[in-house]
Design a protein around this motif. Structure first.
Motif, PDB file in Angstrom:
ATOM      1  N   UNK A  26       0.828  -1.205   0.000  1.00  0.00           N
ATOM      2  CA  UNK A  26       0.000   0.000   0.000  1.00  0.00           C
ATOM      3  C   UNK A  26       0.866   1.261   0.000  1.00  0.00           C
ATOM      4  N   UNK A  27       2.018   1.185   0.656  1.00  0.00           N
ATOM      5  CA  UNK A  27       2.884   2.359   0.761  1.00  0.00           C
ATOM      6  C   UNK A  27       3.470   2.755  -0.592  1.00  0.00           C
ATOM      7  N   UNK A  28       3.848   1.759  -1.403  1.00  0.00           N
ATOM      8  CA  UNK A  28       4.504   2.078  -2.673  1.00  0.00           C
ATOM      9  C   UNK A  28       3.535   2.200  -3.838  1.00  0.00           C
ATOM     10  N   UNK A  29       2.292   1.745  -3.664  1.00  0.00           N
ATOM     11  CA  UNK A  29       1.348   1.717  -4.779  1.00  0.00           C
ATOM     12  C   UNK A  29       1.092   3.092  -5.409  1.00  0.00           C
ATOM     13  N   UNK A  49       9.182  -1.770 -11.034  1.00  0.00           N
ATOM     14  CA  UNK A  49       9.631  -0.529 -10.430  1.00  0.00           C
ATOM     15  C   UNK A  49      10.625  -0.828  -9.305  1.00  0.00           C
ATOM     16  N   UNK A  50      11.774  -0.160  -9.312  1.00  0.00           N
ATOM     17  CA  UNK A  50      12.820  -0.464  -8.339  1.00  0.00           C
ATOM     18  C   UNK A  50      12.370  -0.162  -6.915  1.00  0.00           C
ATOM     19  N   UNK A  51      11.712   0.972  -6.709  1.00  0.00           N
ATOM     20  CA  UNK A  51      11.251   1.300  -5.362  1.00  0.00           C
ATOM     21  C   UNK A  51      10.224   0.285  -4.879  1.00  0.00           C
ATOM     22  N   UNK A  52       9.323  -0.131  -5.767  1.00  0.00           N
ATOM     23  CA  UNK A  52       8.319  -1.130  -5.394  1.00  0.00           C
ATOM     24  C   UNK A  52       8.976  -2.465  -5.072  1.00  0.00           C
ATOM     25  N   UNK A  53      10.006  -2.833  -5.807  1.00  0.00           N
ATOM     26  CA  UNK A  53      10.688  -4.107  -5.565  1.00  0.00           C
ATOM     27  C   UNK A  53      11.507  -4.086  -4.272  1.00  0.00           C
ATOM     28  N   UNK A  54      11.913  -2.908  -3.846  1.00  0.00           N
ATOM     29  CA  UNK A  54      12.742  -2.818  -2.639  1.00  0.00           C
ATOM     30  C   UNK A  54      11.982  -3.179  -1.367  1.00  0.00           C
ATOM     31  N   UNK A  55      10.647  -3.228  -1.422  1.00  0.00           N
ATOM     32  CA  UNK A  55       9.872  -3.523  -0.214  1.00  0.00           C
ATOM     33  C   UNK A  55      10.095  -4.942   0.274  1.00  0.00           C
ATOM     34  N   UNK A  56      10.560  -5.835  -0.623  1.00  0.00           N
ATOM     35  CA  UNK A  56      10.680  -7.241  -0.229  1.00  0.00           C
ATOM     36  C   UNK A  56      11.907  -7.507   0.629  1.00  0.00           C
ATOM     37  N   UNK A  57      12.937  -6.683   0.501  1.00  0.00           N
ATOM     38  CA  UNK A  57      14.189  -6.948   1.210  1.00  0.00           C
ATOM     39  C   UNK A  57      14.036  -7.001   2.730  1.00  0.00           C
ATOM     40  N   UNK A  58      13.323  -6.054   3.360  1.00  0.00           N
ATOM     41  CA  UNK A  58      13.155  -6.161   4.814  1.00  0.00           C
ATOM     42  C   UNK A  58      12.360  -7.382   5.254  1.00  0.00           C
TER      43      UNK A  58
END
Length: 439
Positions: free
Chosen positions: A98-101, A389-398
């Protein structure tokens, strides 16, 4: 138009047989208590024969999308607010998505998504999906977990949209994903794509550097070195390698890690029901599994150890190694102070000459589009954004999950995460074989 069904092994047949293979006499000195009573183990050949009695193949009918509606230009032309429903069982991922959408405007300037992401209790999720599909009121996007909500079960009933025609038009998306991740969602060499991933994970050996140093052990490069390390660790009163055989899915991870080296070609063809699971190469993989236990590499009482026991043994530093996935990174707040700093990871060592060590894995987030969705274009545009999208994909790392786009690790300081990210290209090539083992 039909596609060969991915071979999904019955969980009772395959994993039951597999547990039996590694349940030899060395389990008499079991650490966890009480231990379950097990029948005399079958031979590797008997185990493979039992595994080969899975349900017959299903021939799904591919349902191609209307390329006039689902085309790159059509998605780019979308405007206004569109409501998209998405069902899953993973509530911890809601806030991140929801944050990156809102960033979707970077890719689709005139599109606004009103996302209704419903999370269902895992025990109820499979039945709810089946019921909603039967009633004709399914969500636009359905999260898939092969052991319970099977791609091929849905595709066989014509309930998932085949995205292959769209991907042929959208080379930017198709070529932008890590090849191994995209390949693992393909059927018959890319003829069909009923699902697409958003994130993946991989499985490696986590080890305690302090315990290794105390035992005079280096990270093993071969199976013989692994056996020697196990002897030295046992001499220090430490269990060598643990994973959750009692939970079965981690036993599947171990088998697939072996098979990826011993029978890489057969593993994929058996997975696609184009070879039998009692093929000689796969039987050899089962024999190697048993040899791990016979040689003392596996912890005492391995059949009674659950995935929770694994973490407790590793936390207490009573086990020097554990076979586990990158998802462990999402629970570092539960680790004893200082333990993570003295923890490293490595790919399971070479089993025999000519073999290539592989960090096998699976998708973490994977969804398909309902064939009768009225918002196919908007749902696909959102999914495309979240996967590219790179920012959207970054959510998975944490969350301890890996992106599905190439990731620059030069600025990643965490050595464990750096290793996991570095294994994305080669590590996820087994694809759905893990799901087949769990089914």
């Amino acid at each position: 138009m039909s596609v060969s069904r991915l071979y999904r092994m019955n969980r009772r047949h395959f994993l039951g047989a597999l547990v039996g293979v590694c349940a030899g006499s060395a389990l008499a000195a079991c650490t966890p208590a009480p231990q379950p009573t097990t029948a005399p183990p079958p031979t590797a050949g008997q185990a493979a024969q039992a595994a080969a009695t899975a349900a017959p193949a299903v021939e799904p009918t591919a349902v191609p999308g209307e390329t006039g509606v689902l085309s790159p230009q059509a998605l780019q032309n979308l405007s206004g607010k569109h409501k998209v429903t998405w069902w899953s069982w993973t509530p911890q991922k809601n806030d991140s998505i929801m944050r990156v959408l809102p960033g979707i405007s970077r890719m689709y300037p005139n599109l606004e998504i009103n996302l209704e992401r419903r999370n269902v209790e895992w025990a109820q999720y499979p039945q709810l999906v089946k019921t909603s599909l039967a009633a004709g009121n399914a969500p636009d996007i359905i999260d898939i977990y092969e052991a319970a909500v099977s791609t091929m079960d849905l595709a066989a009933a014509g309930q998932l949209l085949d995205l292959a025609p769209y991907l042929e038009l959208d080379s930017e998306w198709k070529n932008g994903l890590i090849p191994s991740a995209l390949k693992s969602d393909s059927w018959n060499g890319g003829t069909h794509y009923f699902t697409l991933p958003l994130s993946v994970n991989n499985v490696m050996v986590w080890y305690n550097k302090r315990l290794f140093e105390k035992a005079g052990v280096q990270v093993p490069k071969t199976l013989d070195e692994m056996k020697d390390a196990a002897k030295k660790l046992r001499a220090q009163g430490v269990q060598p390698l643990v994973f959750g055989v009692r939970d079965q899915w981690q036993a599947g991870d171990m088998f697939l890690t072996i098979a990826a080296q011993v029978a890489p070609d057969k593993l994929r063809t058996a997975d696609m029901r184009q070879a039998k699971w009692n093929d000689a190469a796969l039987v050899e993989a089962m024999s190697v599994f048993k040899d791990l236990q016979d040689s003392g590499i596996l912890a005492d009482g391995i059949t009674g150890i659950s995935s929770g026991d694994v973490m407790n043994l590793f936390y207490a530093e009573n086990a020097a190694m554990m076979l586990n996935g990158s998802w462990v990174l999402s629970s570092l707040d539960q680790w004893p102070e200082g333990l993570y700093e003295r923890t490293g990871v490595f790919v399971f060592p070479k089993i025999k000459e000519g073999a290539t060590p592989v960090a096998v894995g699976d998708y973490s987030q994977n969804g398909g589009l309902w064939v009768d969705s009225k918002e196919q274009a908007a749902a696909l545009a959102m999914y495309r954004f979240l996967s590219l999208d790179r920012e959207a994909q970054s959510i998975w790392l944490p969350l301890g999950e890996m992106p599905i786009i190439p990731w620059d690790t030069s600025n990643v300081e965490d050595p464990v995460l750096k290793t996991a990210l570095g294994r994305l290209e080669t590590g996820w090539q087994q694809g759905r074989a893990r799901a087949a083992a769990a089914r």
